[in-house]
Design a protein around this motif. Structure first.
Motif, PDB file in Angstrom:
ATOM      1  N   UNK A  12      16.773 -50.015  78.697  1.00  0.00           N
ATOM      2  CA  UNK A  12      16.587 -50.972  77.602  1.00  0.00           C
ATOM      3  C   UNK A  12      17.254 -52.312  77.900  1.00  0.00           C
ATOM      4  N   UNK A  13      18.463 -52.269  78.464  1.00  0.00           N
ATOM      5  CA  UNK A  13      19.166 -53.518  78.797  1.00  0.00           C
ATOM      6  C   UNK A  13      18.370 -54.338  79.805  1.00  0.00           C
ATOM      7  N   UNK A  14      17.836 -53.665  80.805  1.00  0.00           N
ATOM      8  CA  UNK A  14      17.013 -54.367  81.805  1.00  0.00           C
ATOM      9  C   UNK A  14      15.755 -54.910  81.151  1.00  0.00           C
ATOM     10  N   UNK A  15      15.098 -54.111  80.336  1.00  0.00           N
ATOM     11  CA  UNK A  15      13.844 -54.515  79.703  1.00  0.00           C
ATOM     12  C   UNK A  15      14.042 -55.726  78.786  1.00  0.00           C
ATOM     13  N   UNK A  16      15.136 -55.719  78.034  1.00  0.00           N
ATOM     14  CA  UNK A  16      15.408 -56.814  77.090  1.00  0.00           C
ATOM     15  C   UNK A  16      15.637 -58.129  77.828  1.00  0.00           C
ATOM     16  N   UNK A  17      16.359 -58.087  78.945  1.00  0.00           N
ATOM     17  CA  UNK A  17      16.716 -59.305  79.671  1.00  0.00           C
ATOM     18  C   UNK A  17      15.700 -59.709  80.748  1.00  0.00           C
ATOM     19  N   UNK A  19      12.621 -60.866  81.057  1.00  0.00           N
ATOM     20  CA  UNK A  19      11.833 -62.105  81.018  1.00  0.00           C
ATOM     21  C   UNK A  19      12.667 -63.358  81.249  1.00  0.00           C
ATOM     22  N   UNK A  20      13.962 -63.314  80.992  1.00  0.00           N
ATOM     23  CA  UNK A  20      14.797 -64.513  81.169  1.00  0.00           C
ATOM     24  C   UNK A  20      15.544 -64.529  82.500  1.00  0.00           C
ATOM     25  N   UNK A  41      15.034 -59.688  91.732  1.00  0.00           N
ATOM     26  CA  UNK A  41      15.069 -59.182  90.356  1.00  0.00           C
ATOM     27  C   UNK A  41      14.535 -57.753  90.274  1.00  0.00           C
ATOM     28  N   UNK A  42      13.569 -57.437  91.090  1.00  0.00           N
ATOM     29  CA  UNK A  42      12.964 -56.096  91.048  1.00  0.00           C
ATOM     30  C   UNK A  42      13.939 -55.002  91.483  1.00  0.00           C
ATOM     31  N   UNK A 103      24.690 -60.071  83.339  1.00  0.00           N
ATOM     32  CA  UNK A 103      25.533 -61.145  82.809  1.00  0.00           C
ATOM     33  C   UNK A 103      25.881 -62.181  83.882  1.00  0.00           C
ATOM     34  N   UNK A 104      25.318 -62.013  85.058  1.00  0.00           N
ATOM     35  CA  UNK A 104      25.526 -62.936  86.192  1.00  0.00           C
ATOM     36  C   UNK A 104      27.005 -63.064  86.531  1.00  0.00           C
ATOM     37  N   UNK A 105      27.759 -61.995  86.352  1.00  0.00           N
ATOM     38  CA  UNK A 105      29.174 -61.980  86.698  1.00  0.00           C
ATOM     39  C   UNK A 105      30.082 -62.711  85.741  1.00  0.00           C
TER      40      UNK A 105
END
Length: 133
Positions: A12-17, A19-20, A41-42, A103-105
């Protein structure tokens, strides 16, 4: 059940983020939050799969050891309890890695959580195995 819920949270966390996120994500952050590598990203799609495989391997190895040594079930269920905690800590460690990437660190808490989670899982498993005899 808990490891499965953690894996679902990871998906879910991956799915939510998704697109951005940029196509290339920073990876391997130092304690200051500076990226020292990158990944596609994949690659994030493999994190839940890795989590599933680690949990299945944990339960599979236990079943194999149980069959080889013909272990009698302990009265309090401590072996299984330790195994569930260990598998949950594995899944949480992968989730923590996902969160570091998502969170990009920028949140160092996730980076420091990984070794702590693994240590808690290993220590709990050892204590449960010793107490179960």
């Amino acid at each position: 059940m808990v490891p499965a819920i953690i894996i679902i949270v990871n998906v879910c966390a991956i799915w939510i983020r998704w697109s951005v996120l940029p196509d290339v994500l920073p990876a391997h952050f130092d304690p200051a939050g500076n990226a020292s590598g990158s990944m596609a990203k994949t690659t994030l799609l493999f994190y839940p799969v890795i989590s599933i495989m680690l949990c299945l391997m944990t339960y599979g190895i236990y079943a194999l050891i149980n069959n080889i040594f013909k272990l009698k079930p302990d009265e309090k269920g401590l072996r299984m309890c330790g195994l569930h905690v260990f598998a949950s800590c594995l899944a949480l460690t992968v989730l923590s890695s996902t969160m570091v990437t998502l969170t990009m660190g920028t949140c160092p808490l996730f980076m420091f959580a990984e070794p702590v989670l693994m240590l808690v899982g290993i220590i709990t498993l050892i204590i449960c195995l010793i107490k179960a005899k």
